[in-house]
Structure formats: structure tokens, C-alpha cells
Design an enzyme around this catalytic site. Structure first.
Site, PDB file in Angstrom:
ATOM      1  N   GLU A 193     -11.306 -18.161  -5.206  1.00 14.13           N
ATOM      2  CA  GLU A 193     -10.742 -16.608  -5.227  1.00 14.13           C
ATOM      3  C   GLU A 193     -10.571 -16.447  -6.754  1.00 14.13           C
ATOM      4  O   GLU A 193     -10.285 -17.141  -7.676  1.00 14.13           O
ATOM      5  CB  GLU A 193      -9.073 -16.521  -4.947  1.00 14.13           C
ATOM      6  CG  GLU A 193      -8.274 -15.030  -5.040  1.00 14.13           C
ATOM      7  CD  GLU A 193      -7.079 -15.238  -4.655  1.00 14.13           C
ATOM      8  OE1 GLU A 193      -6.305 -14.336  -4.931  1.00 14.13           O
ATOM      9  OE2 GLU A 193      -6.707 -16.330  -4.034  1.00 14.13           O
TER      10      GLU A 193
ATOM     11  N   ARG B  21      -6.856 -33.187  -1.428  1.00 14.70           N
ATOM     12  CA  ARG B  21      -6.998 -32.419  -2.489  1.00 14.70           C
ATOM     13  C   ARG B  21      -6.700 -33.369  -3.794  1.00 14.70           C
ATOM     14  O   ARG B  21      -6.421 -34.383  -3.858  1.00 14.70           O
ATOM     15  CB  ARG B  21      -5.630 -31.482  -2.585  1.00 14.70           C
ATOM     16  CG  ARG B  21      -5.327 -30.564  -3.927  1.00 14.70           C
ATOM     17  CD  ARG B  21      -4.010 -29.950  -3.802  1.00 14.70           C
ATOM     18  NE  ARG B  21      -3.681 -29.576  -5.082  1.00 14.70           N
ATOM     19  CZ  ARG B  21      -3.845 -28.048  -5.274  1.00 14.70           C
ATOM     20  NH1 ARG B  21      -4.195 -27.541  -4.517  1.00 14.70           N
ATOM     21  NH2 ARG B  21      -3.364 -27.567  -6.469  1.00 14.70           N
TER      22      ARG B  21
ATOM     23  N   LYS C 115      -3.549 -23.022 -10.121  1.00 13.30           N
ATOM     24  CA  LYS C 115      -4.155 -21.887 -10.605  1.00 13.30           C
ATOM     25  C   LYS C 115      -2.796 -21.169 -11.186  1.00 13.30           C
ATOM     26  O   LYS C 115      -3.121 -20.446 -12.068  1.00 13.30           O
ATOM     27  CB  LYS C 115      -5.179 -21.064 -10.006  1.00 13.30           C
ATOM     28  CG  LYS C 115      -6.478 -21.239 -10.580  1.00 13.30           C
ATOM     29  CD  LYS C 115      -7.533 -20.403  -9.984  1.00 13.30           C
ATOM     30  CE  LYS C 115      -7.871 -20.351  -8.488  1.00 13.30           C
ATOM     31  NZ  LYS C 115      -8.823 -19.437  -8.452  1.00 13.30           N
TER      32      LYS C 115
END
Length: 436
Positions: free
Chosen positions: A66, A287, A297
Site C-alpha cells: 500500500e 511476519r 508502517k
């Protein structure tokens, strides 16, 4: 860190993945609470054959960040998985796809950075696409979803939606007629409904054991200009609606993501099933978490926005731009990712493993030089000004006999902290009257 602390990397970290032609298994099973029975979701033989005929059986992956911030080392692992799997197989391809469904959080700066840093990391996308490229198709599929009785326009506020999800209660607008839903959704598209006054929700199962089946939002109203699509739209699709559909439209063979997305398998495959679309293989891996470092983020954005650090490329951050400023190479970062492997085991990786790979790589490529950060001039009284001692320094100690010249005269520079005017028994640097 000593080399013994770093395990040997797997010879082929991608060997765990099945071939595209094997994508005929049951991906997920959904047991509905409302009498719809059990849905076992898989590609039919005809659907799989048509897919293989179109794609020639190639491995097709995507790296879908994103564009709402700079990429960090966790994204480096995702690139290693996505681009690496495609590169491993002959004819394999990987998209760089911007997941740009939230116009208020995304910037052209981030879009430009992502493309540049992907190239710096050594990866070459097959195509660069945007989720917003598919807004027309996504809207048409949303209408199809409504027509099939699988979506409805809801007027609950965000707080009310959260409350009803906790209580497992249906929205009071859940059973409104299809024709009314189509008319209201068109009003939303035309900008006739205020922001926050309506959403389009998928009709999942509000009493399901998986909370990701609780009538997720498909579209919401945002009167904001999109950095890529411009001002054509005032309704924007959600991640849950967009991601799986664009995976299917782009003929993705392997949709790879981290483990926090595993509960979304049910809604991912349910949506593709009711829309009669091809279903990619979804596989989740652990992760990346590194001790004593922030890899979110959202949190990184706050550090940058509140000026706790000097921008996204501050060397104290584990953003890829920050690591580059620190002196890390893409080879070292990719070697670190290979060393971690591709597994479902969740754990915190010690920072010294990353540091080890950076040091090993720099040891191979970096020439040695001498420098003093806080210089203090020291004059040597028993050396004449014209006397110069030439010595040789090795450019690559232990690897090459190549040298560079160093000259020592009647003055040298030492680190400021290596001198004190008052000596102490625990101090081993220079002091008046002391021999070092």
C-alpha cells in the site's frame, strides 16, 4: 556476531510451494450458521484447465504494497518471497501492484519511492499495476454481488458496526430488497450520499465462528481525489473486497502473505466463489519481527510525522531507505532474508543476525580506510618536520595483498576521547607524562 550464530540457509526456500497445475484442492471450508450448510471452496476442473490454458502454467505472483509510507525490511522479506518464487521458475513473473484503495493515506511520493526501492533491491517487476486500474471492473462486480443477494447498503456508523459485530447481530438494513440496494449504491457512486452515511457490505455470516465473515465492508464513501485515478470516484473499494478479486483478475497463481491474514482466507475465497472467479493458492508465512526495532508502517509514520526521527531514511530506522543510508547493501538484506527461510514459525529475530549479514557483505566489497571522527591533533616533538614515515595499509585484509599508502609525520590525529588531561588507573588512553 560469530558465524556460528547464523544457521545455513535452506538450499531452496521455495521448494514448499505446489505447482500451478496442482491448484485443485479444497482451499477452505466454511460452515454457515444460518442454514446455508457447508461451503467447500475449490477450483473446478474446467476452471483450472481454462486458467492453465491462459497462463501456460506459469508461476505468477505479486508484491502488493500500500503506498502509504516507505518500505521497511519486512517488505524486503515479502519481496524475497514474491519476486523470488517467480524468478525461481522458468517463465515465472511477478507484478508490482500498488494496493491503492485509500486515497486519503496514499501519496505520489510513496508510489515513486516504492518503485525505486524495489529496483534497488534487485527485483524487476513483470508489470507495474494499481488496484485502482480495476475500479471499473470492481464496481461492476459489486453490482453483480448485489444482484446475487450477497451485498447490501448499510447506514450504520462505524461505532454501530463494531458494536453489532461484537454482539453478532445483523444490521437492520441487511434484508432490504435487491432493487433498493442497487438504487442506493448508484446514489453513493453519484455522490448523492454524504460521507459516513452509507457503506456497501458483503452479506457473509454475522454469527459465524470466524469474525472475518461478519458482513465486511466492500465500499465506502470518500470525497477525496485519488493520487492515481484522479477525481472520477467518490466511492472506494475496501481491501477485503479488492485484494482477492484483483489477484484473480491478474491470474495470480500464488497469493502469498503474512500469517495475520490467515483468518481472512474464508472471506477471500467466499467472495471469489460467489462471483464465480478463479481462486489463486493462498499461503501465509511468518511476519518478520526484529528485536528492539519498530516494523509497523503506522508506527514508523508517527515517528516521522512527529519528527522523532529525521525522515523515512533516518539510519536509525529499519526502513530500506534508512538501511541504505546506514551502508547496507541489497545483497546483504536479501542474504538475510534467505537465511530466515520461508516458514510459518513466528518468532523475534535477533538484530545481530541482520548485522552479521551486513558485515559479511561489506567485508567482501568495502575497501579499508582510516578515519577519525572527532580529531585531536597531537604533535610529536622528537620527529623532525621533514621526516615522513610511509607505511602500507591493506585494502582488503585477509582477502587481497592490494595496499594503499599512509604517511606519518611530526603530527598525527587521534580520537578526542583517547586523551585526558587527568589520568586514572582505569583509563588506558593518552595523558600528560604517560607512555602508551
Amino acid at each position: 556476531a560469530p558465524a556460528a550464530d547464523v544457521a545455513s540457509p535452506p538450499s531452496d526456500p521455495y521448494a514448499i510451494f505446489t505447482k500451478p497445475e496442482e491448484n485443485n484442492m479444497v482451499h477452505t471450508t466454511i460452515t454457515f450458521s444460518d442454514g446455508r450448510g457447508v461451503m467447500r471452496i475449490a477450483n473446478s476442473k474446467g476452471r483450472l484447465d481454462a486458467y492453465l490454458s491462459e497462463t501456460k502454467g506459469k508461476f505468477m505472483t505479486r508484491f502488493p504494497p500500500e503506498p502509504n509510507g516507505y518500505l521497511h525490511i519486512g517488505h524486503a522479506k515479502a519481496m524475497f518471497v514474491d519476486f523470488g518464487l517467480a524468478a525461481k521458475h522458468e517463465g515465472g513473473v511477478c507484478y508490482l501492484r500498488y494496493d491503492d484503495t485509500n486515497p486519503t493515506a496514499e501519496k505520489t511520493e510513496y508510489i515513486d519511492h516504492i518503485q525505486e526501492i524495489v529496483g534497488w533491491m534487485g527485483w524487476k517487476p513483470w508489470k507495474i499495476t494499481y488496484s485502482s486500474d480495476y475500479f471499473d471492473q470492481l464496481h461492476a462486480l459489486a453490482v453483480k454481488l448485489i444482484e446475487g443477494g450477497h451485498a447490501y447498503v448499510c447506514h450504520q456508523t462505524g461505532e454501530e458496526i463494531s458494536e453489532y459485530r461484537q454482539l453478532k447481530k445483523n444490521s437492520p438494513w441487511r434484508d432490504r430488497p435487491v432493487e433498493e440496494n442497487l438504487r442506493l449504491f448508484e446514489d453513493m457512486r453519484l455522490g448523492l450520499v454524504d460521507e459516513g452515511k452509507a457503506t456497501l457490505r458483503m452479506k457473509g455470516d454475522m454469527q459465524n465462528e470466524n469474525f472475518n465473515m461478519y458482513d465486511l465492508i466492500a465500499y465506502r464513501i470518500k470525497f477525496a481525489k485519488h493520487p492515481h485515478a484522479g477525481d472520477k470516484w467518490c466511492i472506494y473499494p475496501s481491501y477485503d473486497f479488492t485484494h482477492c478479486i484483483v489477484d484473480s483478475l491478474e491470474n495470480i497463481s500464488h497469493s502469498l502473505c503474512t500469517l495475520e491474514f490467515e483468518p481472512r482466507r474464508a472471506s477471500y475465497y467466499w467472495l471469489l466463489e460467489v462471483l464465480d472467479l478463479y481462486k489463486p493458492l493462498v499461503w501465509e508465512y511468518s511476519r518478520l519481527n526484529i528485536t528492539h526495532n519498530v516494523l509497523s508502517k503506522r508506527k514508523l509514520n508517527k515517528l516521522v510525522t512527529d519528527e522523532h526521527v529525521n525522515g523515512w531514511d533516518d539510519p536509525r530506522l529499519l526502513t530500506l531507505a534508512g538501511l541504505r543510508r546506514r551502508g547496507a547493501t541489497p545483497e546483504a538484506i536479501n542474504n538475510f532474508c534467505r537465511d530466515l527461510g520461508i516458514t510459518r514459525n513466528e518468532n523475534d529475530i535477533p538484530y545481530h543476525k541482520l548485522d552479521y549479514h551486513m558485515r559479511v557483505q561489506l567485508d567482501e566489497i568495502a575497501e579499508r580506510r582510516f578515519g577519525v571522527l572527532r580529531p585531536l591533533r597531537v604533535e610529536i616533538e622528537n620527529v623532525k618536520p621533514e621526516e615522513v614515515l610511509e607505511v602500507k595499509g591493506k585494502r582488503f585484509p585477509g582477502r587481497s595483498e592490494d595496499t594503499f599508502d599512509l604517511c606519518i609525520g611530526d603530527a598525527v590525529y587521534i580520537e578526542e576521547s583517547d586523551f585526558r588531561e587527568e589520568d586514572h588507573k582505569t583509563y588506558y588512553g593518552m595523558a600528560p607524562g604517560k607512555t602508551v
